[in-house]
Design an enzyme around this catalytic site. Structure first.
Site, PDB file in Angstrom:
ATOM      1  CE1 TYR A  46      63.351  29.458  -4.861  1.00 51.54           C
ATOM      2  CE2 TYR A  46      61.270  29.260  -3.670  1.00 51.54           C
ATOM      3  CZ  TYR A  46      62.031  29.836  -4.673  1.00 51.54           C
ATOM      4  OH  TYR A  46      61.482  30.814  -5.465  1.00 51.54           O
ATOM      5  N   GLY A 101      56.808  31.927  -4.090  1.00 49.52           N
ATOM      6  CA  GLY A 101      56.950  31.033  -5.228  1.00 49.52           C
ATOM      7  C   GLY A 101      57.296  29.611  -4.834  1.00 49.52           C
ATOM      8  CB  SER A 128      53.456  33.702  -6.271  1.00 50.34           C
ATOM      9  OG  SER A 128      54.733  33.744  -6.869  1.00 50.34           O
ATOM     10  CB  THR A 178      58.021  41.463  -7.466  1.00 51.86           C
ATOM     11  OG1 THR A 178      56.991  41.057  -6.555  1.00 51.86           O
ATOM     12  CG2 THR A 178      59.366  41.256  -6.792  1.00 51.86           C
ATOM     13  CE  LYS A 293      56.437  41.363  -1.868  1.00 53.60           C
ATOM     14  NZ  LYS A 293      57.836  40.845  -2.011  1.00 53.60           N
ATOM     15  CG  HIS A 317      62.354  39.073  -2.664  1.00 51.82           C
ATOM     16  ND1 HIS A 317      61.587  39.514  -3.714  1.00 51.82           N
ATOM     17  CD2 HIS A 317      62.306  37.728  -2.718  1.00 51.82           C
ATOM     18  CE1 HIS A 317      61.111  38.480  -4.386  1.00 51.82           C
ATOM     19  NE2 HIS A 317      61.530  37.370  -3.794  1.00 51.82           N
ATOM     20  NE  ARG A 320      63.157  33.852  -1.248  1.00 53.12           N
ATOM     21  CZ  ARG A 320      63.571  32.594  -1.334  1.00 53.12           C
ATOM     22  NH1 ARG A 320      64.069  31.997  -0.275  1.00 53.12           N
ATOM     23  NH2 ARG A 320      63.483  31.933  -2.469  1.00 53.12           N
ATOM     24  N   GLY A 350      60.301  40.099   7.519  1.00 54.67           N
ATOM     25  CA  GLY A 350      60.603  39.958   8.933  1.00 54.67           C
ATOM     26  C   GLY A 350      59.397  39.832   9.838  1.00 54.67           C
ATOM     27  NE  ARG A 352      60.247  35.150  10.442  1.00 59.35           N
ATOM     28  CZ  ARG A 352      60.305  35.617   9.204  1.00 59.35           C
ATOM     29  NH1 ARG A 352      59.249  36.242   8.688  1.00 59.35           N
ATOM     30  NH2 ARG A 352      61.384  35.468   8.465  1.00 59.35           N
TER      31      ARG A 352
END
Length: 428
Positions: A46, A101, A128, A178, A293, A317, A320, A350, A352
């Site tokens: 997930y 989430g 969230s 969102t 968003k 997202h 996802r 992305g 990091r």
């Protein structure tokens, strides 16, 4: 965060002389590896998984590789100011924690720990809608530190208004709606395990703590319903619902409410018919700054500002929702080029490292949202791990600024990054 980079390096190296190494790795690859080792298969699917074949996730990272930072010499950037003014509040850095989430897949009371880790660094945390602790508890854990609230637009308008009102009462600095999850994307890693955390009552704490949602559930719980077949899997699911629902476990196990809450959530948490007409009502429904968003095109960004929103988050997202979608960083560069310097653009998908933050800022972001890395920090070391991940990212941003001559965030300009030629396959 003055001298964040040098101070962070000094702290790590001083501890090293005493034989202590960082509990949380300072590079993303090792952070991810260790987080995976302490995660269940369901949790990792997930949290780390993406849509379809994972092409959007890979594309997000490849987009960063197509841009190179251009260091500048002898700039004398001794004192650097990483603070930014964002939606009326001065923040210590251009980094916020993205809403994630079902974080309790990685450990109990995930949202409370993340809230405390964010507060320890003065970093805004975007609570969230699919959190595992009610927003009121998270706000109390943060004290005066900044917090925002992320909203999934329910198919029940009363619930939308109730969640907005609660966000206002907890002192949220913005409402983040969102847009890209009106339905769940095709996520094979979850599907192959038959695993959806919400179906077991995990990640629905904002709903089970909401008075309007509880009214809807109570009305539904009184209806006749089909009894599930008694199988080992069904028993495990009912036990999980009872465990994850507020209140005593044994009372929950005897009550129809936990199961009715899950079924109600799955029915109404999102609105597949969400439209610009819905979004245009936001400025009449709340006095909070409104952020949309999931924006990926200049046309959608322009439409958002035309209806009066205060900012948008350029995001896919984290890869996802739609497989083979445009990289969020590519979308950011295009949107900023077309809309000009004035609109407030945030960015995620992305990010990091601190160098990634620098690149996104140079391509037009006013601030960025840090997603998976902070949850990996939580998995390894709770609230402390969250704070450590933030400190590491901000430290690298600060050092990158020093080495490129940028004295403040406004000094991170487009000329400090350069597009790289695409790599060619084969020998030709």
């Amino acid at each position: 965060m003055p001298d964040a980079g040098l101070a962070r390096q000094s702290a790590v190296y001083r501890a090293g002389t005493l034989g202590r190494r960082p509990a949380v790795p300072t590079d993303f690859a090792e952070l991810e590896r260790r987080a995976r080792r302490v995660s269940s298969a369901e949790a990792w699917a997930y949290v780390a998984g993406g849509a379809g074949e994972g092409r959007t996730m890979r594309r997000n990272r490849a987009a960063f590789d197509r841009w190179a930072i251009v260091p500048r010499m002898a700039a004398g950037a001794v004192d650097r100011d990483l603070s930014v003014e964002l939606l009326g509040r001065r923040l210590p850095s251009p980094v916020l924690l993205a809403p994630l989430g079902a974080g309790a897949l990685m450990g109990r009371d995930s949202d409370l720990a993340i809230a405390r880790g964010a507060a320890a660094t003065g970093t805004p945390y975007i609570f969230s809608s699919q959190g595992c602790n009610p927003m009121e508890e998270c706000a109390a854990a943060m004290g005066d530190a900044p917090r925002w609230f992320q909203l999934y637009w329910s198919s029940d308008e009363r619930l939308v208004d109730s969640l907005i009102a609660r966000a206002e009462r907890i002192g949220a600095g913005a409402l983040v709606v969102t847009l890209d999850t009106t339905v769940l994307g095709w996520r094979p890693q979850d599907l192959n395990l038959g695993s959806l955390p919400f179906a077991k009552g995990l990640g629905i704490a904002q709903y089970t703590s909401d008075p309007v949602f509880r009214e809807i559930v109570a009305e539904r719980a009184g209806r006749p319903r089909e009894r599930p077949r008694v199988t080992p899997g069904a028993i495990r699911a009912l036990l999980a619902m009872a465990r994850n629902h507020p209140g005593p476990f044994w009372a929950n196990l005897r009550s129809p409410i936990p199961r009715a809450s899950v079924e109600t959530f799955l029915d109404i948490y999102s609105n597949p018919g969400l439209s610009w007409a819905h979004l245009a009502t936001l400025k009449q429904r709340t006095g909070l700054p409104v952020v949309l968003k999931g924006i990926l095109t200049p046309a959608d960004a322009r439409r958002a500002f035309e209806i009066g929103v205060d900012a948008v988050v350029v995001s896919n997202h984290g890869g996802r929702q739609v497989d083979n979608a445009i990289a969020a960083l590519d979308a950011l560069a295009g949107i900023r080029a077309e809309l000009g310097p004035e609109p407030t653009l945030l960015f995620d998908s992305g990010i990091r490292t601190g160098a990634d933050v620098f690149t996104a800022l140079a391509l037009g972001a006013d601030a960025v949202l840090l997603g998976r890395p902070h949850l990996y920090g939580f998995a390894l070391a709770g609230a402390h791990g969250v704070a450590e991940v933030i400190r590491n990212v901000v430290a690298e941003l600060d050092l990158t600024m020093a080495l490129t001559g940028a004295r403040d965030i406004a000094g991170i300009t487009r000329d400090l990054v350069r597009a790289q030629p695409a790599e060619r396959d084969g020998d030709g």
